[in-house]
Design a protein around this motif. Structure first.
Motif, PDB file in Angstrom:
ATOM      1  N   ASP A  23      -0.525  -2.289  -1.237  1.00 47.09           N
ATOM      2  CA  ASP A  23       0.867  -2.204  -1.412  1.00 47.09           C
ATOM      3  C   ASP A  23       1.309  -2.030  -2.901  1.00 47.09           C
ATOM      4  O   ASP A  23       0.531  -2.127  -3.703  1.00 47.09           O
ATOM      5  CB  ASP A  23       1.293  -3.747  -1.323  1.00 47.09           C
ATOM      6  CG  ASP A  23       1.220  -4.189   0.234  1.00 47.09           C
ATOM      7  OD1 ASP A  23       1.355  -3.538   0.959  1.00 47.09           O
ATOM      8  OD2 ASP A  23       1.043  -5.711   0.238  1.00 47.09           O
ATOM      9  N   ILE A  24       2.481  -1.053  -2.846  1.00 48.19           N
ATOM     10  CA  ILE A  24       3.164  -0.876  -4.257  1.00 48.19           C
ATOM     11  C   ILE A  24       4.063  -1.828  -4.561  1.00 48.19           C
ATOM     12  O   ILE A  24       5.013  -2.064  -3.406  1.00 48.19           O
ATOM     13  CB  ILE A  24       3.386   0.573  -4.092  1.00 48.19           C
ATOM     14  CG1 ILE A  24       2.116   1.397  -3.835  1.00 48.19           C
ATOM     15  CG2 ILE A  24       4.028   0.776  -5.513  1.00 48.19           C
ATOM     16  CD1 ILE A  24       2.473   3.021  -3.982  1.00 48.19           C
ATOM     17  N   ALA A  25       4.373  -2.219  -5.550  1.00 50.15           N
ATOM     18  CA  ALA A  25       5.445  -3.112  -5.904  1.00 50.15           C
ATOM     19  C   ALA A  25       6.976  -2.805  -5.347  1.00 50.15           C
ATOM     20  O   ALA A  25       7.194  -1.913  -5.639  1.00 50.15           O
ATOM     21  CB  ALA A  25       5.402  -3.385  -7.370  1.00 50.15           C
ATOM     22  N   GLY A  26       7.385  -3.131  -4.601  1.00 55.88           N
ATOM     23  CA  GLY A  26       8.842  -3.045  -3.893  1.00 55.88           C
ATOM     24  C   GLY A  26       8.607  -1.922  -2.865  1.00 55.88           C
ATOM     25  O   GLY A  26       9.847  -1.761  -2.305  1.00 55.88           O
ATOM     26  N   ILE A  29       3.976   0.652   2.096  1.00 58.26           N
ATOM     27  CA  ILE A  29       3.493   1.863   2.799  1.00 58.26           C
ATOM     28  C   ILE A  29       3.624   1.692   4.409  1.00 58.26           C
ATOM     29  O   ILE A  29       3.608   3.005   4.828  1.00 58.26           O
ATOM     30  CB  ILE A  29       1.774   1.737   2.360  1.00 58.26           C
ATOM     31  CG1 ILE A  29       1.883   1.973   0.625  1.00 58.26           C
ATOM     32  CG2 ILE A  29       1.301   3.178   2.740  1.00 58.26           C
ATOM     33  CD1 ILE A  29       2.349   3.276   0.101  1.00 58.26           C
ATOM     34  N   GLN A  30       3.218   0.761   4.946  1.00 57.83           N
ATOM     35  CA  GLN A  30       3.380   0.562   6.329  1.00 57.83           C
ATOM     36  C   GLN A  30       4.816   1.125   6.926  1.00 57.83           C
ATOM     37  O   GLN A  30       4.873   1.956   7.865  1.00 57.83           O
ATOM     38  CB  GLN A  30       3.159  -0.676   6.890  1.00 57.83           C
ATOM     39  CG  GLN A  30       1.759  -1.217   6.901  1.00 57.83           C
ATOM     40  CD  GLN A  30       1.076  -1.415   5.404  1.00 57.83           C
ATOM     41  OE1 GLN A  30       2.076  -1.927   4.684  1.00 57.83           O
ATOM     42  NE2 GLN A  30       0.071  -1.445   5.094  1.00 57.83           N
ATOM     43  N   ILE A  31       5.907   0.723   6.353  1.00 58.46           N
ATOM     44  CA  ILE A  31       7.340   1.165   6.727  1.00 58.46           C
ATOM     45  C   ILE A  31       7.457   2.576   6.511  1.00 58.46           C
ATOM     46  O   ILE A  31       7.927   3.226   7.307  1.00 58.46           O
ATOM     47  CB  ILE A  31       8.317   0.327   5.949  1.00 58.46           C
ATOM     48  CG1 ILE A  31       8.301  -1.056   6.123  1.00 58.46           C
ATOM     49  CG2 ILE A  31       9.760   0.724   6.176  1.00 58.46           C
ATOM     50  CD1 ILE A  31       8.263  -1.451   7.658  1.00 58.46           C
ATOM     51  N   ILE A  32       6.924   3.025   5.469  1.00 53.63           N
ATOM     52  CA  ILE A  32       6.848   4.604   5.150  1.00 53.63           C
ATOM     53  C   ILE A  32       6.264   5.411   6.233  1.00 53.63           C
ATOM     54  O   ILE A  32       6.603   6.340   6.656  1.00 53.63           O
ATOM     55  CB  ILE A  32       6.446   4.773   3.940  1.00 53.63           C
ATOM     56  CG1 ILE A  32       7.521   4.420   2.722  1.00 53.63           C
ATOM     57  CG2 ILE A  32       6.190   6.359   3.407  1.00 53.63           C
ATOM     58  CD1 ILE A  32       7.013   4.580   1.228  1.00 53.63           C
ATOM     59  N   GLY A  33       5.019   4.728   6.568  1.00 52.36           N
ATOM     60  CA  GLY A  33       4.193   5.492   7.691  1.00 52.36           C
ATOM     61  C   GLY A  33       5.110   5.349   8.869  1.00 52.36           C
ATOM     62  O   GLY A  33       5.236   6.456   9.785  1.00 52.36           O
TER      63      GLY A  33
END
Length: 70
Positions: A23-26, A29-33
């Protein structure tokens, strides 16, 4: 968007959504995928529709002889 580009977006989106676990703060990555996968699916549908319409287009040429017969 080409069909190949759409498939590439779907693949990259699936990798980000299902295989990456950091995870990156804020930023999720899953939602971007998932967003990339949906964009790729929409682009794929659009590309297939355009390709199908391009395949149906036909051109008919008719030669008319206008000479007078005596």
């Amino acid at each position: 968007m080409t069909i190949g580009g759409s498939i590439a977006l779907i693949i990259v989106g699936a990798i980000l959504a299902f295989a990456v676990s950091f995870d990156i703060a804020g930023i999720s990555i899953q939602i971007i995928g998932y967003i990339l996968m949906v964009g790729g699916i929409i682009g794929l549908i659009f590309g297939l529709v355009v390709a199908q319409r391009r395949g149906r287009a036909t051109e008919t040429t008719r030669v008319v002889d206008d000479r007078d017969v005596y």
